[in-house]
Design an enzyme around this catalytic site. Structure first.
Site, short mmCIF file in Angstrom:
data_model
loop_
_atom_site.label_atom_id
_atom_site.label_comp_id
_atom_site.label_asym_id
_atom_site.label_seq_id
_atom_site.Cartn_x
_atom_site.Cartn_y
_atom_site.Cartn_z
N HIS A 96 0.94 -1.20 -0.01
CA HIS A 96 0.16 0.13 0.02
C HIS A 96 0.89 1.13 -0.02
CE1 HIS A 96 -3.29 -2.53 0.10
NE2 HIS A 96 -4.19 -1.58 0.34
N ASP A 155 -6.08 4.79 10.09
CA ASP A 155 -7.53 4.98 9.40
C ASP A 155 -8.40 3.61 8.74
OD1 ASP A 155 -7.60 7.45 10.52
OD2 ASP A 155 -7.31 8.52 8.73
N GLU A 269 -9.79 14.08 14.67
CA GLU A 269 -9.22 14.23 13.30
C GLU A 269 -9.76 15.56 12.44
OE1 GLU A 269 -8.54 11.15 10.36
OE2 GLU A 269 -7.42 9.73 11.74
P1 FAD Z 1 4.23 -1.85 2.06
O1 FAD Z 1 3.60 -0.88 1.42
O2 FAD Z 1 4.14 -3.14 1.51
O3 FAD Z 1 5.86 -1.86 2.46
C1 FAD Z 1 5.88 -0.49 3.10
C2 FAD Z 1 7.59 -0.52 3.45
O4 FAD Z 1 7.76 -1.02 4.53
C3 FAD Z 1 8.43 -0.69 2.48
O5 FAD Z 1 9.74 -0.22 2.45
C4 FAD Z 1 8.69 -2.37 2.83
O6 FAD Z 1 9.67 -2.90 2.51
C5 FAD Z 1 8.48 -2.08 4.38
N1 FAD Z 1 7.96 -3.29 4.92
C6 FAD Z 1 6.81 -4.04 4.94
N2 FAD Z 1 6.84 -5.03 5.79
C7 FAD Z 1 7.74 -4.96 6.42
C8 FAD Z 1 8.24 -5.77 7.69
N3 FAD Z 1 7.60 -6.77 8.17
N4 FAD Z 1 9.41 -5.48 8.13
C9 FAD Z 1 10.26 -4.28 7.62
N5 FAD Z 1 9.94 -3.66 6.80
C10 FAD Z 1 8.54 -3.93 6.12
N6 FAD Z 1 -0.68 5.04 7.23
C11 FAD Z 1 -1.01 5.57 8.41
O7 FAD Z 1 0.04 5.86 9.33
N7 FAD Z 1 -2.19 6.05 8.93
C12 FAD Z 1 -3.40 5.99 8.28
O8 FAD Z 1 -4.52 6.03 8.34
C13 FAD Z 1 -3.05 5.27 6.99
N8 FAD Z 1 -4.09 5.08 6.03
C14 FAD Z 1 -3.72 4.65 4.77
C15 FAD Z 1 -5.05 4.28 3.63
C16 FAD Z 1 -4.98 3.65 2.67
C17 FAD Z 1 -6.13 3.34 1.65
C18 FAD Z 1 -3.50 3.33 2.31
C19 FAD Z 1 -3.34 2.77 0.94
C20 FAD Z 1 -2.45 3.81 2.78
C21 FAD Z 1 -2.62 4.31 4.30
N9 FAD Z 1 -1.61 4.48 5.06
C22 FAD Z 1 -1.77 5.08 6.29
C23 FAD Z 1 -0.32 4.35 4.54
C24 FAD Z 1 0.44 3.01 4.91
O9 FAD Z 1 0.80 3.23 6.56
C25 FAD Z 1 1.77 2.76 4.19
O10 FAD Z 1 1.30 2.49 3.10
C26 FAD Z 1 2.54 1.78 4.70
O11 FAD Z 1 3.56 1.25 3.84
C27 FAD Z 1 1.62 0.29 5.29
O12 FAD Z 1 1.38 -0.36 3.88
P2 FAD Z 1 1.76 -1.96 3.88
O13 FAD Z 1 1.50 -2.75 5.05
O14 FAD Z 1 1.19 -2.28 2.41
O15 FAD Z 1 3.24 -1.86 3.44
#
Ligand code: FAD
Length: 526
Positions: A96, A155, A269
């Site tokens: 994400h 969120d 918020e």
């Molecule tokens: P990825 O996007 O897959 O990874 C993000 C990064 O973390 C990459 O660099 C990856 O290599 C690293 N990573 C992933 N897993 C691990 C692991 N286990 N150990 C170490 N590194 C790792 N963020 C907020 O703080 N608050 C919000 O309210 C919020 N709302 C969101 C709503 C939507 C619809 C979306 C799309 C995103 C939102 N986000 C929010 C952002 C979100 O926190 C980031 O996108 C974050 O990257 C988490 O997504 P993911 O788990 O898919 O991680």
């Protein structure tokens, strides 16, 4: 047999493409045990995509393999193999990210959502153990079985534990509980050296603090011990409108200064309303689409309105006292009279509110579109300048998505973590959550919105507004050094210590991989 042939083929490709000095048997072994290695096109393609869907992704080198681990040992084995083979390895949560942060061009992606979920819910001790790739929605469902829930949220809950802890994890509870990285007791981490280390305040504290907010640079989180509390049953969810920005922010700042027992809201918020109709945003399911509220109908001559959003948690048995507490808190606020929108719902439905919007947008084909998001932490002393220059200036009257704005208290953030925030006691999250459309209207297109993001950043630089990007995206080491500021030297030292070959999370584009034969696209080409 077919799998082994595929793997051999993948390894040959890795060797030819990136000049690996890894023995094929070492890679092959990844396919054994609980883990699985895939080189199938749809897996590679999925691991190359992210929520951002921004143009460079089309030209990007895909990973050469995707590892689906079942255990921390599978992850460690993948990292050890990558280390000896000197190729990039990135954990992918739910993908994400916006700007390719979880990709590993020419390397291996570790698909963390494939691991085993579950883990202990320790009610007495107040924690839940979660797999690094577990979605927060699943952590919530597990803990609710015991009447418990994590304290600090995002969120949206279809994000992974490891993914949000690598950033910060923020929502309307952060003013009181701090971000998610302030609500973790212990981690298991596979470092860039391929070792599995348990870390906490007391044990390996340098690794613990480095990994929290560490953008995946120091290790892959395989387990997190997360603080939980007794879950409320229901919430009262209230939105009120303001036309005056300083009144709006004064009320928000007042609310986040309250921390005592029941004399506070549990979530604070807010968002900016630039478009004429309040339902024109995916966060506004609250306002009924059948009964759209128009800015003009509120008697406001301003083109921009601000919506404060608060909730009060409660148990059914305390509904009466909750009513009185809400009334007392609302009395101190100076919103537009008659602009109170209130609803009451299950706690779990409130926490999972964005998912309903996702399903709606998916059904209209509006979820899988480019998302040129920009998330900024703006110091409190300059938020009014930001309002004048951006909300009432650069954005015009077209926002292309929700714009969140809410303040947080810096003393709820642990400065020893890698996360970066402005240097003031109170700072605001401003989140421009835009979706680009191919509608023929150039102002809704992805290029226009990306350019608008650049203009906003340039405006802040020109005006000396010292913003920090949240979910940061930079192209050069100098920019990263500027982002981390006083934390940069420590960040670099930690990298040398925990991932000396710079193989982890190369999609963040912070450090050039130092290994011979590592294939990495030019940072400057981004
Ligand atoms: P990825 O996007 O897959 O990874 C993000 C990064 O973390 C990459 O660099 C990856 O290599 C690293 N990573 C992933 N897993 C691990 C692991 N286990 N150990 C170490 N590194 C790792 N963020 C907020 O703080 N608050 C919000 O309210 C919020 N709302 C969101 C709503 C939507 C619809 C979306 C799309 C995103 C939102 N986000 C929010 C952002 C979100 O926190 C980031 O996108 C974050 O990257 C988490 O997504 P993911 O788990 O898919 O991680």
């Amino acid at each position: 047999m077919a799998t082994e042939l595929l793997l051999t083929f993948a390894i040959c490709r890795l060797i030819v493409t990136v000049g690996l000095n890894v023995k094929p048997a070492e890679l092959l072994v990844l396919g054994f045990g609980g883990g699985r290695v895939s080189t199938e096109w749809h897996d590679l393609d999925a691991a190359s995509r992210d929520f951002g869907m921004l143009p460079p992704s089309k030209a990007e080198t895909p990973p050469l393999a995707v590892v689906h681990p079942s255990t921390a040992e599978d992850v460690a084995q993948a990292v050890r193999t990558a280390q000896s083979g000197r190729f990039a390895v990135s954990a992918r949560g739910h993908g994400h990210s916006i700007n390719g942060q979880s990709r590993a061009p020419g390397g291996v992606v570790v698909e963390m959502t494939s691991g085993v979920g579950g883990g202990r819910v320790a009610v007495e001790e107040g924690y839940v153990d979660a797999w690094g790739g577990e979605l927060w929605i699943d952590v919530l469902k597990r803990t609710l079985k015991y009447g418990m829930a994590p304290r600090s949220w995002t969120d949206y809950l279809y994000l992974t534990v490891g993914g949000t802890l690598s950033n910060a994890g923020i929502s309307g509870q952060a003013f009181h509980h701090g971000p998610q990285i302030s609500n973790v007791f212990e981690l298991d981490v596979v470092t860039g050296n391929g070792e599995i280390s348990t870390c906490s305040e007391a044990q390996n504290p340098d690794l613990f603090h480095a990994v929290l907010g560490g953008l995946g640079q120091f290790g892959i989180i395989t387990r997190a011990r997360i603080a939980i509390e007794q879950a409320p049953q229901r919430v009262r969810w209230i939105r009120v409108l303001y036309s005056d920005f300083s009144t709006f922010t004064a009320d928000q700042e007042h609310l986040i200064s309250l921390h005592g027992g029941n004399q506070k809201f549990d979530y604070v918020e807010g968002f900016v309303i630039v478009d004429e109709v309040l339902t024109n945003t995916w966060r506004s399911s609250f306002f009924s689409p059948r009964n759209p509220v128009k800015i003009s109908s509120l008697g406001s001559s301003d083109s921009v309105l601000y919506c404060l959003e608060v909730i009060k948690n409660y148990h059914e048995s305390n509904a009466d006292s909750m009513d009185q507490e809400v009334e007392a808190l609302m009395k101190d606020l100076r919103f537009i009279p008659n602009s109170v929108f209130s609803t009451d719902l299950l706690y779990v439905d409130f926490l999972d509110r964005v998912h309903s919007a996702e399903l709606r947008l998916r059904s209209k084909g509006l979820w899988e579109v480019p998302h040129p998001w920009l998330n900024l932490f703006v110091p409190r002393s300059r938020i009014a300048d930001f309002d004048r220059g951006v909300f009432k200036g650069i954005l015009g009257n077209n926002t292309s998505g929700p714009i969140l704005i809410y303040p947080m208290n810096k003393d709820k953030w642990d400065d020893r973590t890698s996360a970066v925030t402005p240097d003031e006691d109170v700072f605001y999250l401003v989140a421009l959550l835009r979706s680009a459309l191919d509608s023929g209207d150039v102002t809704q297109g992805v290029d226009y919105l990306i350019d608008q993001n650049r203009r906003i950043l340039r405006f802040c630089a020109d005006e000396g507004i010292e913003v920090k990007q949240y979910l940061p995206h930079y192209r050069s080491e100098a920019e990263w050094a500027g982002h981390f500021g006083a934390k940069w030297e420590r960040f670099r030292r930690n990298k040398m210590r925990f991932d000396p070959k710079h193989i982890l999370a190369t999609g963040q584009r912070i450090f050039e991989p130092s290994g011979v034969g590592v294939h990495h696209p030019h940072m400057a080409s981004w």
